[in-house]
Design a protein around this motif. Structure first.
Motif, PDB file in Angstrom:
ATOM      1  N   VAL A 243       0.851  -1.204   0.000  1.00  0.00           N
ATOM      2  CA  VAL A 243       0.000   0.000   0.000  1.00  0.00           C
ATOM      3  C   VAL A 243       0.883   1.248   0.000  1.00  0.00           C
ATOM      4  O   VAL A 243       1.722   1.434   0.879  1.00  0.00           O
ATOM      5  CB  VAL A 243      -0.919   0.019   1.238  1.00  0.00           C
ATOM      6  CG1 VAL A 243      -1.844   1.225   1.185  1.00  0.00           C
ATOM      7  CG2 VAL A 243      -1.702  -1.268   1.339  1.00  0.00           C
ATOM      8  N   VAL A 244       0.674   2.089  -0.995  1.00  0.00           N
ATOM      9  CA  VAL A 244       1.436   3.341  -1.059  1.00  0.00           C
ATOM     10  C   VAL A 244       0.636   4.396  -1.826  1.00  0.00           C
ATOM     11  O   VAL A 244      -0.105   4.072  -2.760  1.00  0.00           O
ATOM     12  CB  VAL A 244       2.833   3.114  -1.717  1.00  0.00           C
ATOM     13  CG1 VAL A 244       2.718   2.668  -3.162  1.00  0.00           C
ATOM     14  CG2 VAL A 244       3.719   4.348  -1.598  1.00  0.00           C
ATOM     15  N   VAL A 245       0.794   5.634  -1.372  1.00  0.00           N
ATOM     16  CA  VAL A 245       0.223   6.792  -2.073  1.00  0.00           C
ATOM     17  C   VAL A 245       1.359   7.804  -2.188  1.00  0.00           C
ATOM     18  O   VAL A 245       2.088   8.041  -1.208  1.00  0.00           O
ATOM     19  CB  VAL A 245      -0.975   7.382  -1.277  1.00  0.00           C
ATOM     20  CG1 VAL A 245      -1.433   8.711  -1.873  1.00  0.00           C
ATOM     21  CG2 VAL A 245      -2.132   6.388  -1.238  1.00  0.00           C
ATOM     22  N   HIS A 249      -0.088  13.442  -2.666  1.00  0.00           N
ATOM     23  CA  HIS A 249      -1.514  13.081  -2.723  1.00  0.00           C
ATOM     24  C   HIS A 249      -2.007  12.499  -1.392  1.00  0.00           C
ATOM     25  O   HIS A 249      -3.124  11.998  -1.316  1.00  0.00           O
ATOM     26  CB  HIS A 249      -1.750  12.082  -3.860  1.00  0.00           C
ATOM     27  CG  HIS A 249      -1.398  12.633  -5.196  1.00  0.00           C
ATOM     28  ND1 HIS A 249      -2.253  13.439  -5.922  1.00  0.00           N
ATOM     29  CD2 HIS A 249      -0.262  12.535  -5.927  1.00  0.00           C
ATOM     30  CE1 HIS A 249      -1.664  13.796  -7.059  1.00  0.00           C
ATOM     31  NE2 HIS A 249      -0.453  13.257  -7.087  1.00  0.00           N
ATOM     32  N   ARG A 250      -1.149  12.565  -0.365  1.00  0.00           N
ATOM     33  CA  ARG A 250      -1.528  11.974   0.926  1.00  0.00           C
ATOM     34  C   ARG A 250      -2.489  12.877   1.707  1.00  0.00           C
ATOM     35  O   ARG A 250      -2.614  14.055   1.425  1.00  0.00           O
ATOM     36  CB  ARG A 250      -0.269  11.698   1.770  1.00  0.00           C
ATOM     37  CG  ARG A 250       0.525  10.544   1.191  1.00  0.00           C
ATOM     38  CD  ARG A 250       1.763  10.212   1.995  1.00  0.00           C
ATOM     39  NE  ARG A 250       2.580   9.299   1.181  1.00  0.00           N
ATOM     40  CZ  ARG A 250       3.881   9.116   1.319  1.00  0.00           C
ATOM     41  NH1 ARG A 250       4.534   9.773   2.251  1.00  0.00           N
ATOM     42  NH2 ARG A 250       4.524   8.281   0.540  1.00  0.00           N
ATOM     43  N   ASN A 251      -3.119  12.278   2.705  1.00  0.00           N
ATOM     44  CA  ASN A 251      -4.042  12.983   3.612  1.00  0.00           C
ATOM     45  C   ASN A 251      -5.241  13.583   2.882  1.00  0.00           C
ATOM     46  O   ASN A 251      -5.769  14.626   3.270  1.00  0.00           O
ATOM     47  CB  ASN A 251      -3.300  14.071   4.424  1.00  0.00           C
ATOM     48  CG  ASN A 251      -2.195  13.470   5.261  1.00  0.00           C
ATOM     49  OD1 ASN A 251      -2.387  12.434   5.886  1.00  0.00           O
ATOM     50  ND2 ASN A 251      -1.028  14.087   5.239  1.00  0.00           N
ATOM     51  N   ALA A 255      -5.843   6.604   0.247  1.00  0.00           N
ATOM     52  CA  ALA A 255      -5.610   5.230   0.712  1.00  0.00           C
ATOM     53  C   ALA A 255      -6.883   4.645   1.310  1.00  0.00           C
ATOM     54  O   ALA A 255      -7.224   3.489   1.058  1.00  0.00           O
ATOM     55  CB  ALA A 255      -4.484   5.194   1.737  1.00  0.00           C
ATOM     56  N   ARG A 256      -7.598   5.435   2.084  1.00  0.00           N
ATOM     57  CA  ARG A 256      -8.829   4.955   2.719  1.00  0.00           C
ATOM     58  C   ARG A 256      -9.804   4.431   1.652  1.00  0.00           C
ATOM     59  O   ARG A 256     -10.332   3.320   1.772  1.00  0.00           O
ATOM     60  CB  ARG A 256      -9.438   6.087   3.551  1.00  0.00           C
ATOM     61  CG  ARG A 256     -10.868   6.002   3.921  1.00  0.00           C
ATOM     62  CD  ARG A 256     -11.192   5.020   5.003  1.00  0.00           C
ATOM     63  NE  ARG A 256     -10.563   5.317   6.282  1.00  0.00           N
ATOM     64  CZ  ARG A 256     -10.871   4.660   7.410  1.00  0.00           C
ATOM     65  NH1 ARG A 256     -11.775   3.698   7.398  1.00  0.00           N
ATOM     66  NH2 ARG A 256     -10.266   4.947   8.536  1.00  0.00           N
ATOM     67  N   ALA A 257     -10.010   5.225   0.582  1.00  0.00           N
ATOM     68  CA  ALA A 257     -10.959   4.815  -0.466  1.00  0.00           C
ATOM     69  C   ALA A 257     -10.429   3.599  -1.230  1.00  0.00           C
ATOM     70  O   ALA A 257     -11.186   2.685  -1.575  1.00  0.00           O
ATOM     71  CB  ALA A 257     -11.211   5.990  -1.413  1.00  0.00           C
TER      72      ALA A 257
HETATM   73  C1  LIG Z   1       0.131   5.141   4.720  1.00  0.00           C
HETATM   74  C2  LIG Z   1      -0.336   5.837   3.414  1.00  0.00           C
HETATM   75  C3  LIG Z   1      -0.593   4.750   2.370  1.00  0.00           C
HETATM   76  C4  LIG Z   1      -1.644   6.568   3.706  1.00  0.00           C
HETATM   77  O1  LIG Z   1      -2.082   7.164   2.475  1.00  0.00           O
HETATM   78  P1  LIG Z   1      -3.067   8.427   2.442  1.00  0.00           P
HETATM   79  O2  LIG Z   1      -3.707   8.460   1.122  1.00  0.00           O
HETATM   80  O3  LIG Z   1      -2.373   9.618   2.925  1.00  0.00           O
HETATM   81  O4  LIG Z   1      -4.143   7.958   3.542  1.00  0.00           O
HETATM   82  P2  LIG Z   1      -5.513   8.705   3.867  1.00  0.00           P
HETATM   83  O5  LIG Z   1      -5.555  10.038   3.230  1.00  0.00           O
HETATM   84  O6  LIG Z   1      -6.618   7.745   3.631  1.00  0.00           O
HETATM   85  O7  LIG Z   1      -5.369   8.851   5.445  1.00  0.00           O
HETATM   86  C5  LIG Z   1      -4.238   9.493   6.010  1.00  0.00           C
HETATM   87  C6  LIG Z   1      -4.675  10.384   7.127  1.00  0.00           C
HETATM   88  O8  LIG Z   1      -5.336  11.484   6.572  1.00  0.00           O
HETATM   89  C7  LIG Z   1      -6.622  11.609   7.146  1.00  0.00           C
HETATM   90  N1  LIG Z   1      -7.540  12.064   6.085  1.00  0.00           N
HETATM   91  C8  LIG Z   1      -8.306  11.306   5.290  1.00  0.00           C
HETATM   92  N2  LIG Z   1      -9.005  12.090   4.437  1.00  0.00           N
HETATM   93  C9  LIG Z   1      -8.642  13.359   4.715  1.00  0.00           C
HETATM   94  C10 LIG Z   1      -8.985  14.587   4.180  1.00  0.00           C
HETATM   95  N3  LIG Z   1      -9.878  14.697   3.201  1.00  0.00           N
HETATM   96  N4  LIG Z   1      -8.390  15.675   4.691  1.00  0.00           N
HETATM   97  C11 LIG Z   1      -7.490  15.578   5.706  1.00  0.00           C
HETATM   98  N5  LIG Z   1      -7.128  14.403   6.253  1.00  0.00           N
HETATM   99  C12 LIG Z   1      -7.675  13.324   5.757  1.00  0.00           C
HETATM  100  C13 LIG Z   1      -6.962  10.226   7.635  1.00  0.00           C
HETATM  101  O9  LIG Z   1      -7.872  10.278   8.704  1.00  0.00           O
HETATM  102  C14 LIG Z   1      -5.634   9.697   8.048  1.00  0.00           C
HETATM  103  O10 LIG Z   1      -5.308  10.100   9.345  1.00  0.00           O
HETATM  104  P3  LIG Z   1      -4.580   9.088  10.352  1.00  0.00           P
HETATM  105  O11 LIG Z   1      -3.271   8.683   9.696  1.00  0.00           O
HETATM  106  O12 LIG Z   1      -4.412   9.893  11.568  1.00  0.00           O
HETATM  107  O13 LIG Z   1      -5.492   7.908  10.501  1.00  0.00           O
HETATM  108  C15 LIG Z   1       0.702   6.875   2.920  1.00  0.00           C
HETATM  109  O14 LIG Z   1       1.025   7.719   3.986  1.00  0.00           O
HETATM  110  C16 LIG Z   1       1.954   6.283   2.370  1.00  0.00           C
HETATM  111  O15 LIG Z   1       2.009   5.926   1.184  1.00  0.00           O
HETATM  112  N6  LIG Z   1       3.012   6.165   3.197  1.00  0.00           N
HETATM  113  C17 LIG Z   1       4.318   5.663   2.725  1.00  0.00           C
HETATM  114  C18 LIG Z   1       4.251   4.196   2.356  1.00  0.00           C
HETATM  115  C19 LIG Z   1       3.833   3.357   3.535  1.00  0.00           C
HETATM  116  O16 LIG Z   1       4.324   3.499   4.641  1.00  0.00           O
HETATM  117  N7  LIG Z   1       2.877   2.425   3.269  1.00  0.00           N
HETATM  118  C20 LIG Z   1       2.376   1.515   4.284  1.00  0.00           C
HETATM  119  C21 LIG Z   1       3.224   0.330   4.341  1.00  0.00           C
HETATM  120  S1  LIG Z   1       2.656  -0.798   5.572  1.00  0.00           S
END
Ligand SMILES: CC(C)(COP(=O)(O)OP(=O)(O)OC[C@H]1O[C@@H](n2cnc3c(N)ncnc32)[C@H](O)[C@@H]1OP(=O)(O)O)[C@@H](O)C(=O)NCCC(=O)NCCS
Length: 308
Positions: A243-245, A249-251, A255-257
């Motif tokens: 899993v990676v974003v 494009h994070r937060n 990833a949730r969707a």
């Molecule tokens: C972990 C990872 C996949 C999450 O991806 P992401 O798309 O940022 O995830 P989301 O946006 O769904 O959620 C991230 C946070 O943003 C919050 N969020 C979700 N939608 C949001 C929005 N519209 N506005 C602000 N915050 C939001 C979520 O609640 C979540 O908070 P939390 O971490 O405190 O639970 C990403 O950080 C990543 O690629 N990390 C590096 C690779 C990695 O470590 N992968 C996991 C290996 S096990």
């Protein structure tokens, strides 16, 4: 009088009983541990592993056993892997005596990397930590339910195919790059099998590759596949990985969707549970997965034999 020696066939019933008791205890401490297993199959497996299993008797009582699979792992080299049913011990001294004898043989065979999956609970981890092991990965599990988060405007989701090999590798590099940062500092990882691993993953009909795109460019991915039989895990478990974003494009809930879609797809195909692993030092991932609803079950401990 302590006696550590190789397993004999007349020990096997006692070892099977110890493992059954231990899995039941594990399940009472962690509700997503499956205590059920085929004792007959395990009995047969032990009977063919007498030369790589040790037992520890103290004053005539069995106080522990230890089995390690010696593997040539493409990433970790010659290494020893101990599963949740590969070890039992009444106390830290029982484990120390077993590990001293078994470890000597493993090291003599060139295996200086030792790994053990054990319950993520101090009742089992502390004896290993006292032997110089450290936490490496956590395993989390959850029961599947309807995930209902959609991608925000500007993002689309599609299934990947073998034609997506290059983008899959590129996004995977981003995952490695993220984990090479502190506090993970995961560096020097061999990439020699990366391309072959992805070819195998994308060619496997049981595997699904989910890709999120923004303006036609891939910015996130994850993979699901049916978890093979694994001690302590339930049948009908889908494994989620890779899993990676991309950073910018994070937060935004990408990833949730994406994970909701991947797990909904599994649920529609009859899976009941999901499982994933994360690096203990990847604090962002730990927070993310527990926030998503994964509950820790087992932890992978690691020790490198050397001067440390
Ligand atoms: C972990 C990872 C996949 C999450 O991806 P992401 O798309 O940022 O995830 P989301 O946006 O769904 O959620 C991230 C946070 O943003 C919050 N969020 C979700 N939608 C949001 C929005 N519209 N506005 C602000 N915050 C939001 C979520 O609640 C979540 O908070 P939390 O971490 O405190 O639970 C990403 O950080 C990543 O690629 N990390 C590096 C690779 C990695 O470590 N992968 C996991 C290996 S096990």
């Amino acid at each position: 009088m302590d006696d550590v020696r190789k397993l004999r066939t007349d020990d096997i019933d006692r070892v099977v009983a110890r493992v059954a008791t231990q899995l039941a205890t594990d399940a009472s401490l962690k509700r997503l541990v499956n205590p059920k297993f085929s004792q007959d199959h395990f009995h047969t497996a032990l009977a063919s592993a007498t030369s790589s299993t040790w037992v520890h008797y103290r004053e005539g009582q069995l106080v522990g056993h230890l089995y390690g699979a010696l593997l040539d792992n493409p990433t970790y080299g010659t290494s020893v892997w101990i599963g949740p049913d590969g070890v039992s011990f009444d106390d830290g001294d029982a484990l120390a005596a077993l590990y001293a004898v078994a470890g000597e043989e493993w090291i003599a065979k060139g295996a200086t990397e030792h790994f053990v999956w054990t319950l993520d609970d101090p009742t089992t981890t502390s004896a290993w930590l006292d032997l110089g092991f450290a936490k490496m990965h956590t395993r989390g599990a959850m029961q599947l339910h309807d995930g209902h988060h959609a991608l925000v405007d500007g993002y689309t989701l599609r299934l990947g195919t073998i034609d997506d090999l290059e983008l899959a590798i590129k996004l995977d590099d981003e995952l490695d790059r993220a984990q090479s940062q502190g506090p993970s500092f995961s560096r020097g990882l061999s990439k020699s099998s990366q391309r072959d691993d992805w070819i195998e993953t994308l060619s496997d009909p049981d595997t699904r590759h989910f890709i999120v795109e923004a303006e036609g460019v891939a910015i996130g991915q994850c993979v699901t596949f049916p978890l093979p039989d694994q001690r302590g895990s339930f049948d009908g478990t889908i494994h989620l990985s890779a899993v990676v974003v991309l950073d910018r494009h994070r937060n935004k809930g990408v990833a949730r969707a994406m994970v909701d879609a991947a797990l909904n797809d599994a649920r529609e195909r009859g899976f009941v549970y999901a499982q994933t692993n994360w690096r203990i030092t990847n604090r962002q991932a730990a927070q993310y997965w527990t926030g998503y609803g994964f509950i820790t079950t087992y932890v992978r401990l690691h020790r490198t034999i050397g001067i440390y």
